[in-house]
Design an enzyme around this catalytic site. Structure first.
Site, PDB file in Angstrom:
ATOM      1  N   SER A 187       0.631  -1.223  -0.083  1.00  0.00           N
ATOM      2  CA  SER A 187      -0.133  -0.098   0.101  1.00  0.00           C
ATOM      3  C   SER A 187       0.989   1.317  -0.049  1.00  0.00           C
ATOM      4  O   SER A 187       1.748   1.420  -0.779  1.00  0.00           O
ATOM      5  CB  SER A 187      -1.047  -0.050   1.176  1.00  0.00           C
ATOM      6  N   ASP A 244      -8.606  -5.013  -6.366  1.00  0.00           N
ATOM      7  CA  ASP A 244      -8.078  -3.954  -5.489  1.00  0.00           C
ATOM      8  C   ASP A 244      -8.211  -2.631  -6.101  1.00  0.00           C
ATOM      9  O   ASP A 244      -7.449  -2.507  -7.391  1.00  0.00           O
ATOM     10  CB  ASP A 244      -6.360  -4.384  -5.115  1.00  0.00           C
ATOM     11  N   HIS A 302      -7.512  -5.341  -1.299  1.00  0.00           N
ATOM     12  CA  HIS A 302      -6.163  -4.946  -0.896  1.00  0.00           C
ATOM     13  C   HIS A 302      -5.366  -5.174   0.294  1.00  0.00           C
ATOM     14  O   HIS A 302      -4.306  -5.368   0.332  1.00  0.00           O
ATOM     15  CB  HIS A 302      -6.524  -3.222  -0.595  1.00  0.00           C
TER      16      HIS A 302
END
Length: 319
Positions: A187, A244, A302
């Protein structure tokens, strides 16, 4: 998930404007960069285990507290990586996300790992109008040309730990004699890790290999940045997971471009935890994450699982 109702129309409008606008609109450069439609190829489970599993374990551990990481006493995430010696760790869960630098004698590697953030926060940060593209920091990225532009928020975050990461990696290489550095993260941590990888490759001797494997990477810079990164880290891997939404922010329509090296997860077996992955040639391959529908996104994708039952986020680490 409600937040996505704000972002999806925004994406769609930007894509439409990018195709129609002959000049910058509202002072924002609306343009799509390089795209690929090259055919994907399957990634074997052996390659996944060899090239992706260990970085994923380190990226998961980056979500543990700095105290637990320093002592390598974070329970399962640390136990999965025995013999690791932490050289530096820090972060304040705010302007400086968690990170650590460690020596991994089992792979004879100095590892840099960066913590990510809540997926709703990364979507907000990546799309905030205050975070536009800026020139690359000439001190940290001396080989970046004048045309290279970076997401200002990601570059600012990376810059807060850059000096410590650089010094610790250099000391670790000198003290161990290792000739390889691995930079990883998930991320926001993936964005910072990619910037670290470029910085380290520019600074370290040619006989030191710099590799980077990251997960759920948002777009970090423009097409000249992606091209530069491809030349610096030719074996880069950025893993995207099914639907995602984070790999599609900031929008391609704002002249942001992913580098090459995408490995896309098409499915994860609920029973075995094995992931089905494909290699996606080129930048912004439309057969992979860049081709996902903006109307069919999954924030849970995600966080994971990605492979071998590895997920990311605060819940992935008990300490």
């Amino acid at each position: 998930m409600a937040r996505m109702t704000v972002f999806v129309p925004f994406f769609a409008v930007l894509v439409t404007l990018a195709r129609a606008a002959p000049a910058p609109l509202f002072g924002i450069n609306l343009a799509s960069g390089e795209e690929s439609e090259s055919k994907t190829t399957s990634v074997s489970q052996d390659d996944i285990t060899t090239n992706i599993l260990r970085p994923a374990l380190f990226s998961r551990t980056a979500y543990c507290s700095a105290a637990a990481v320093t002592d390598w006493s974070c329970g399962g995430p640390c136990d999965a990586l025995p013999n690791v010696k932490v050289l530096a760790a820090g972060g304040d869960d705010g302007a400086i996300p968690g990170f650590f630098v460690a020596s991994d004698p089992d792979s004879k590697t100095i590892v840099v790992a960066h913590q990510g953030t809540d997926p709703k926060k990364i979507l907000s940060i990546a799309n905030d109008v205050e975070f536009l593209q800026v020139d690359a920091n000439a001190t940290l990225f001396p080989k970046a040309g004048d045309d290279v532009q970076l997401h200002s928020g990601f570059q600012d975050t990376q810059g807060r730990t850059a000096d410590l990461v650089m010094a610790t990696v250099q000391d670790g290489l000198n003290s161990t004699g290792f000739k390889r550095v691995l930079v990883t993260g998930h991320s926001l941590g993936a964005a910072v890790a990619s910037l670290d990888a470029a910085m380290l490759r520019m600074a370290l001797p040619d006989d030191v290999a710099v590799d980077s494997v990251v997960f759920g990477l948002p777009r970090v810079g423009n097409e000249p940045w992606a091209d530069l990164f491809d030349s610096l880290i030719p074996n880069f891997i950025h893993v995207t997971n099914q639907n995602d939404p984070v790999p599609n922010v900031p929008p391609h329509a704002l002249s942001f471009e992913h580098p090459s090296g995408e490995i896309h997860i098409t499915a994860v077996d609920d029973k075995s935890g094995d992931a089905t992955m494909v290699a996606c040639p080129g930048q912004e391959n439309q057969n992979c994450a860049a081709g996902n529908s903006l109307l069919d996104v999954s924030i849970p994708n995600h966080l994971g699982p990605y492979l071998a039952d590895i997920s990311f986020g605060d819940k992935a680490c008990p300490a």
